[in-house]
Write an enzyme that holds these catalytic residues in place. Structure first.
Site, PDB file in Angstrom:
ATOM      1  N   CYS A  85       0.696  -1.129   0.126  1.00 31.41           N
ATOM      2  CA  CYS A  85       0.063   0.078  -0.066  1.00 31.41           C
ATOM      3  C   CYS A  85       1.029   1.273   0.219  1.00 31.41           C
ATOM      4  O   CYS A  85       1.751   1.723  -0.905  1.00 31.41           O
ATOM      5  CB  CYS A  85      -0.949  -0.113   1.177  1.00 31.41           C
ATOM      6  SG  CYS A  85      -2.474   1.010   1.293  1.00 31.41           S
ATOM      7  N   HIS A 194      -3.388  -5.672   1.130  1.00 31.69           N
ATOM      8  CA  HIS A 194      -2.575  -5.995   2.370  1.00 31.69           C
ATOM      9  C   HIS A 194      -2.573  -7.260   2.821  1.00 31.69           C
ATOM     10  O   HIS A 194      -3.415  -7.778   3.655  1.00 31.69           O
ATOM     11  CB  HIS A 194      -3.453  -5.054   3.613  1.00 31.69           C
ATOM     12  CG  HIS A 194      -3.244  -3.620   3.576  1.00 31.69           C
ATOM     13  ND1 HIS A 194      -2.094  -2.870   4.337  1.00 31.69           N
ATOM     14  CD2 HIS A 194      -3.838  -2.626   2.834  1.00 31.69           C
ATOM     15  CE1 HIS A 194      -2.273  -1.619   4.038  1.00 31.69           C
ATOM     16  NE2 HIS A 194      -3.201  -1.357   3.248  1.00 31.69           N
ATOM     17  N   GLU A 196      -0.711  -8.512   5.132  1.00 39.32           N
ATOM     18  CA  GLU A 196      -0.478  -8.692   6.517  1.00 39.32           C
ATOM     19  C   GLU A 196      -1.764  -8.855   7.278  1.00 39.32           C
ATOM     20  O   GLU A 196      -1.677  -9.036   8.547  1.00 39.32           O
ATOM     21  CB  GLU A 196       0.512  -7.813   7.141  1.00 39.32           C
ATOM     22  CG  GLU A 196       0.041  -6.288   7.529  1.00 39.32           C
ATOM     23  CD  GLU A 196      -0.486  -5.526   6.152  1.00 39.32           C
ATOM     24  OE1 GLU A 196      -0.420  -5.919   4.909  1.00 39.32           O
ATOM     25  OE2 GLU A 196      -0.702  -4.282   6.161  1.00 39.32           O
TER      26      GLU A 196
END
Lengths: 231, 82
Positions: A85, A194, A196
């Site tokens: 991002c 994302h 994560e």
């Protein structure tokens, strides 16, 4: 396996990225924007957020930070670097990846679970996926529209450098449905969604099996550990 | 105070969302003759001494490589006020 996670002023997802590194079996090492010392890490994650308040352009000021000068040099030498991002924006502003990211076509911030196709599995960060595998990870951005010149797009397509593409919905107007890019060498990967945030059952995207059970993002982190073990 | 002024605009071919929103608002206010609005940036570099040719060359370099991103923006003007 030491994986550095950079914190710039305004970074938001450094803790989540460090947690993902640990869940994948690595040791997360905090790297500070003002420190040029990379503390002998084996790879680096540039996490999401709003570094320097998105002043000037997203990622532009972070690209000039002291830690980035060391990271740019190390990445050009082969150090695996993942930009998520805002981290992707930092990578393009650092010229480690080509093109730019502009405000979403529809002008709204978007937050959704996003289907992606993994189109390159020969990078340090995607080698645990199978080619053309469909994955779902969260996407949340305001300025995620990928843009590049026709010449650059042709090169990206021709050389197979588009690592991830949006499936079904292009959420932000990105050219050629580009969600993520790799460099020629395969050590640098940048993506808007994302990974994560999809690493632990109970906290990831919904799947047909169970609510919030999606962990597709974990493989980005196990990939880099795998590539370092086999290096 | 001597200053160098760098003006940056989004590329012509790109949608400028901020400009489009302002244009819509102006049309609502009745300013129908305005066909488009585009919003860029004016960046002032201040000096406490007279500006030299090297300062201007540096400003051009800074403008092209840091204050603007050539993929999405153009430096349209660099000027000087003494």
């Amino acid at each position: 396996m030491k994986i550095g996670v950079v914190t710039f002023p305004g970074t938001l997802d450094d803790r989540d990225a460090a947690r993902a590194v640990r869940l994948a079996g690595g040791q997360a090492v905090s790297l500070w924007h003002a420190d040029t010392n990379l503390h002998k890490v084996d790879a680096v994650v540039l996490p999401g957020g709003f570094s320097y308040g998105d002043y000037l352009r997203c990622g532009a000021i972070a690209a000039q930070a002291p830690v980035m000068q060391s990271i740019i040099k190390a990445a050009n030498g082969g150090l695996p670097v993942l930009g998520i991002c805002n981290g992707f924006q930092v990578l393009v502003e650092s010229h480690l990846l080509p093109g730019g990211l502009i405000r979403n076509e529809h002008q709204h911030f978007i937050c959704r679970d996003q289907k992606l196709i993994v189109e390159s599995t020969t990078t340090a960060w995607t080698n645990q996926f199978t080619l053309n595998q469909e994955i779902t990870i969260p996407l949340k951005n305001g300025e995620g529209g990928y843009i590049a010149t026709d010449e650059t797009l042709k090169r990206l397509e021709g050389e197979g450098l588009i690592a991830l593409r949006y499936k079904e919905v292009n959420p932000n107007g990105s050219m050629n449905d580009i969600a993520g890019l790799r460099n020629e060498r395969g050590n640098v990967l940048g993506l808007m969604p994302h990974p994560e945030h999809a690493v632990e059952p109970g906290f990831g995207p919904d799947t047909p099996v169970a609510m919030r059970s999606g962990t597709d993002g974990l493989k980005f982190f196990t990939s880099v550990i795998n590539s370092l073990v086999n290096a | 105070m001597p200053k160098i002024i760098v003006e940056v605009m989004p590329k012509e071919v790109l949608l400028d969302p901020a400009g489009k929103s302002v244009n819509n608002a102006l049309h609502r206010k009745g300013h129908k003759a305005i066909t488009a609005v585009r919003i860029g940036k004016r960046i002032e570099l201040h000096f406490d001494r007279p500006i030299t040719e090297k300062d201007l060359a540096d400003a051009r370099e800074i403008g092209e490589n840091f204050l603007s991103n050539g993929v999405i923006e153009d430096v349209v003007k660099i000027s000087q006020e003494n």
